[in-house]
Design an enzyme around this catalytic site. Sequence first.
Site, PDB file in Angstrom:
ATOM      1  N   ASP A   8      22.982  51.488  66.211  1.00 33.24           N
ATOM      2  CA  ASP A   8      22.412  51.894  64.929  1.00 33.24           C
ATOM      3  C   ASP A   8      20.891  51.823  65.042  1.00 33.24           C
ATOM      4  O   ASP A   8      20.315  50.743  65.186  1.00 33.24           O
ATOM      5  CB  ASP A   8      22.918  50.973  63.823  1.00 33.24           C
ATOM      6  CG  ASP A   8      22.545  51.458  62.438  1.00 33.24           C
ATOM      7  OD1 ASP A   8      22.013  52.577  62.332  1.00 33.24           O
ATOM      8  OD2 ASP A   8      22.774  50.719  61.472  1.00 33.24           O
ATOM      9  N   ASP A 103      21.817  58.739  63.242  1.00 34.76           N
ATOM     10  CA  ASP A 103      21.216  57.520  63.783  1.00 34.76           C
ATOM     11  C   ASP A 103      22.204  56.422  64.171  1.00 34.76           C
ATOM     12  O   ASP A 103      21.784  55.322  64.541  1.00 34.76           O
ATOM     13  CB  ASP A 103      20.212  56.942  62.782  1.00 34.76           C
ATOM     14  CG  ASP A 103      20.846  56.572  61.455  1.00 34.76           C
ATOM     15  OD1 ASP A 103      21.920  57.128  61.136  1.00 34.76           O
ATOM     16  OD2 ASP A 103      20.279  55.739  60.735  1.00 34.76           O
ATOM     17  N   GLU A 104      23.503  56.689  64.117  1.00 39.66           N
ATOM     18  CA  GLU A 104      24.446  55.647  64.530  1.00 39.66           C
ATOM     19  C   GLU A 104      25.706  56.252  65.130  1.00 39.66           C
ATOM     20  O   GLU A 104      26.085  57.379  64.812  1.00 39.66           O
ATOM     21  CB  GLU A 104      24.795  54.714  63.369  1.00 39.66           C
ATOM     22  CG  GLU A 104      25.535  55.372  62.228  1.00 39.66           C
ATOM     23  CD  GLU A 104      25.988  54.371  61.170  1.00 39.66           C
ATOM     24  OE1 GLU A 104      26.502  53.296  61.530  1.00 39.66           O
ATOM     25  OE2 GLU A 104      25.843  54.692  59.974  1.00 39.66           O
TER      26      GLU A 104
END
Length: 358
Positions: A8, A103-104
């Site tokens: 993350d 983003d993760e």
Amino acid sequence: MRKIIHCDCDCFYASVELRDDPSLKGLPVAVGGAAERRGVVATCNYEARTFGIHSAMPTASALRRCPNLIVLTPRMEAYREVALQIRGIFKRYTELIEPLSLDEAYLDVTDCDAFQGSATRIAQAIRQHVRDEVGITISAGVAPNKFLAKVASDWDKPDGLTVITPAQVDEFVLSLPVSKIHGVGKVMTARMADQAIYSCADLRLRTLEELQGLFGKFGQQLYDYARGVDSRSVKPHRERKSLSVETTFAQDLEGIETAKNQVVDLFKELEKRLLRVENKPLSGVFVKLKSADFRQTTIDRRYQGELTTVLFEQLLEEAWPRMASPLRLIGLGVRFDSKVEKTTVSKVVREEQLDLFS
């Protein structure tokens, strides 16, 4: 036993902006929509968070809390480019990658031979690669399943690494607050507190039947999570179930005819997004409304025919009496048929982050 890593990025959009403009370092920075257009914060750095600013907060509220806050317009293409670069780093270790957003992502490194198969060392290497090659930081959690890996990645943010070994699972879970469980928000946390449930240890005192009676289908997950159990596999190709577009208006819309006039432009945007992706049959349509006082309603209908502006105008007319007040937001959306293999109608990922700036 699986070896799962959840990665993350830390304050992703803001981190990319600070990387590209080092003069912003140490200053409170947010990425989001303009206050005068009723924009909201997509993300902010930790300097901004000290003022109580957080994602999804109206930009105007954020500026009241921190008048010196630097609000940057999002650069989605730049963020996508960085996300693809990070995805390339993941692929050095496994093809079993399940992105959750830009983003993760979850990674299954069970069969990875790098570092003698050590998931911890793989996670350390990924974090170092991202720092050196991309110029931002990423936190990671290592655990035997997805539930615990996601909890672990948030345990020592920013720029952290938390490892939960199989031998540590029971002890870790027993002391875990229910608020750390993905899917348990503020409302459910309060509901659980009413039942004297504050931790996974408290959840274990309840039978499966009790939890299902209190929390419906989610009760089964809570029962399993309280015991550190999660059998979900990492799925590289996640099925998309819906697509929507929405806009928040600079001025509240008065009257249903004024609201209906906005449907044409929204419908055009919906059609454009549908053209970008592979085909898939529709199963339904919906209209979402939010009033000036932040009440929200959604009209959802099963539908498999041709999409038209008239269809969405009719749904808006059905939803309008529920609000009976000026509107600050209108959204249009479609749902896809997940049961049909052969496809004939377009689909697209619902771009949640983009909707923040519509």
